[in-house]
Structure formats: structure tokens, C-alpha cells
Motif scaffolding. Sequence first.
Motif, PDB file in Angstrom:
ATOM      1  N   THR A 248      -9.173  -7.864  -8.038  1.00  0.00           N
ATOM      2  CA  THR A 248      -7.763  -8.255  -8.095  1.00  0.00           C
ATOM      3  C   THR A 248      -7.142  -7.923  -9.442  1.00  0.00           C
ATOM      4  N   THR A 260       0.609 -13.919  -7.131  1.00  0.00           N
ATOM      5  CA  THR A 260       0.338 -12.694  -6.383  1.00  0.00           C
ATOM      6  C   THR A 260      -0.631 -11.832  -7.167  1.00  0.00           C
ATOM      7  N   THR A 263      -4.709  -5.806  -5.034  1.00  0.00           N
ATOM      8  CA  THR A 263      -6.133  -5.665  -4.793  1.00  0.00           C
ATOM      9  C   THR A 263      -6.613  -4.264  -5.155  1.00  0.00           C
ATOM     10  N   ALA A 270      -5.130  -0.528   2.524  1.00  0.00           N
ATOM     11  CA  ALA A 270      -4.285  -1.498   3.223  1.00  0.00           C
ATOM     12  C   ALA A 270      -4.946  -2.018   4.501  1.00  0.00           C
ATOM     13  N   LEU A 273      -7.869  -4.270   3.699  1.00  0.00           N
ATOM     14  CA  LEU A 273      -7.397  -5.566   3.228  1.00  0.00           C
ATOM     15  C   LEU A 273      -6.913  -6.419   4.402  1.00  0.00           C
ATOM     16  N   ALA A 274      -6.180  -5.811   5.339  1.00  0.00           N
ATOM     17  CA  ALA A 274      -5.687  -6.562   6.498  1.00  0.00           C
ATOM     18  C   ALA A 274      -6.845  -7.104   7.328  1.00  0.00           C
ATOM     19  N   ALA A 277      -8.425 -10.006   5.401  1.00  0.00           N
ATOM     20  CA  ALA A 277      -7.604 -11.212   5.471  1.00  0.00           C
ATOM     21  C   ALA A 277      -7.720 -11.873   6.838  1.00  0.00           C
ATOM     22  N   HIS A 288      -2.038 -14.721   2.955  1.00  0.00           N
ATOM     23  CA  HIS A 288      -1.106 -13.687   3.402  1.00  0.00           C
ATOM     24  C   HIS A 288      -1.277 -12.456   2.532  1.00  0.00           C
ATOM     25  N   THR A 289      -1.136 -11.287   3.151  1.00  0.00           N
ATOM     26  CA  THR A 289      -1.106 -10.050   2.374  1.00  0.00           C
ATOM     27  C   THR A 289       0.341  -9.752   1.996  1.00  0.00           C
ATOM     28  N   GLU A 292       2.492  -8.338   4.788  1.00  0.00           N
ATOM     29  CA  GLU A 292       2.958  -9.252   5.822  1.00  0.00           C
ATOM     30  C   GLU A 292       4.261  -9.945   5.441  1.00  0.00           C
ATOM     31  N   PRO A 301      -1.011  -2.752  -1.704  1.00  0.00           N
ATOM     32  CA  PRO A 301      -1.961  -3.750  -1.186  1.00  0.00           C
ATOM     33  C   PRO A 301      -2.143  -4.915  -2.152  1.00  0.00           C
ATOM     34  N   LEU A 303      -2.452  -9.659  -2.309  1.00  0.00           N
ATOM     35  CA  LEU A 303      -2.559 -10.964  -1.655  1.00  0.00           C
ATOM     36  C   LEU A 303      -1.640 -11.960  -2.338  1.00  0.00           C
TER      37      LEU A 303
END
Length: 325
Positions: A248, A260, A263, A270, A273-274, A277, A288-289, A292, A301, A303
Amino acid sequence: MSRRTRVTSRLSYSRITDLVVPRSRYSSMIATCSGRRTNPARARRSVHTETDPQRPAAGITHTHMPTAPSSRGQWRRSAMPRRAMPGRSRRVPGVKSVAVYVTPAHQFLLGMAMSLRRRTALLHWARRHGAAVIEDDYDSEFRFGGRPVETLHSLDGGRHVIYVGSFSKVMLPSLRLGFLTAPAPLRRALRTAKYATDWHTTVPTQAALARFIDDGLLARHIRRMRNIYATRHDVLTRTLTGRFAELTELVPSAAGLHVTAFTRGPLADAQALADHAAGARASGVAIHTLAEIAASRRARPGLVFGYGSISARDIEPGLDRLLRP
């Protein structure tokens, strides 16, 4: 209801506009003059009033993006043409704009504060073109370092800035009360729009809030909660920049109820990461990413870590479940 209770409620309510906005001395030190305030209403309702689909569009409205989905939805439902103004943009809006919606104390969702240079440039633009700046000062009471950020309203003297605030995060989400401070030329129109939209906000709740402020209980509550949130903020940021520094890149933020982080490494993709998550949610971690929530699906990308409803002792175990393979 006894006569004493009725009188007390009436006295509290009569003072509410003198009590509500100065509460910002705990955060933004907003300077106001008598008569510039409207009676408290839901802050999001204030945004709705400004963006009513029945109002004719006279120009373009810019919104400081990314911003909260609830506010963004109001703009999308309105009849006013709009354009997104990137959160890190150095540009001021175009000449045809009639209003700009910003969150300068704690930009949602990256969390940085708008610099004094950019705030000054925005106000110069508003004065030059006779436009309005809608300043949403959400959750700025919870600042954990440095001096409070001076509001646009204070810098402007209340000439072009519509200042919106809410008690939903300061106290509890079910308390749907907020307030709006407007320049003199807009007050009559705003009162009429408020009346046409939902007539009025419940009077007993406003009276109770006025008494709560007048007795010094709001100030005490903010001090207590600021210490609690500061501890959570410290645990979260220290863990992200320490144990999980290889995954991060923390976006510096010293206020609010979330941070925030972009990443990197195996989570820089992306889709990866999705998927990660989604797996974390399945194991009970609420996360939440950026993609989103951000207005643009091309968001970098990252979080969004909220800590408003998690205890400090649960933060590190939650990050372990989220970020460990």
C-alpha cells in the motif's frame, strides 16, 4: 407538555441559528453574521435544493471529483449540466459555470485538504464570474494534526460561498440535521425552495439539538470522539505504512473517518484487487476499492479504509485478513 417545557423548547429553538454554525469553532472557525443562516435541515437536502430538477439550468455546475456518492447522485438527478473537476486538478472551472461543489477541508475520497493557493484561486474565479461555490464541510470536526483548515466561507466573507454542514457524522447517522449558510441574495430563494421541497424540518429535534449545543455537550462529545478516532487513525496508518508498506501507498490525510491507500505489488492490477476485495468481504471484512466509489472507473487501484465503526483493537486483525495472501 408543561408550560415550562414549552417555553424551554421555544427558547432553545429561537437560538438555534445562533448556536448551530458557531459550533464550527471546534473545527473550521467559520465566521458568520446574524441572518446568514437558514434553520437546520438535512445537509444532503440542502444540496438537493440547489440541484432541484425543476429549476431551469442557467449554466454548468462543476463538482469536485471524486466526491461522495450521495452528493454525486443529487447532481446526476438534477437538470443542471455538470462536469467533473478532478480532485487534484489545478484548473479553475470555465466561464460558463454557475456553481462549483467542493469539499475543501477533507476531499472525498482521497482525503487531502485543498491548498490555500487553490482555495484562493477558486474564490477569485467565483468573484470574477459571479458564480457560487457550494462548500460541504463534512466531518471536518475530526482533525488529528496541524491547524484547522480555514473555510472558503470565512476567506470569502460569505459573498459567493454557500456553506453546508451536517450533524450526521458528528453525532449519529439517524440524526438527519444539518445547516446551510448562504449569501444574502440567495437566502429568499433558498428558503422558498426548502419550503417547496419538504415544508420544514422537525422542530422538536432542532430544539433538542440547540439545548445540547447550548449546554456544552456537543463540544464535550466532539473532544471525546476526536480522541477515539485519532487512536484508530494512528493504528490504521501506522500498520499500513509499516507491516503492509510493500502493498500500500498511503494517501496523507489528517482528518475524517477514513483513509485511502493506493495498492502496489500483486494488488496493483485492478482485477486482482477487485477479486481480493471480494474474497475479503466473504470473510467478513467490509472494504471498498477506489474503482467502486470514484466517479471515474479508470481510478488508480486502491482501497478505502473506514474506521468510524471499528474498534482500534480490531483494525490490525482486519488488515491481516484483508491484505495477507
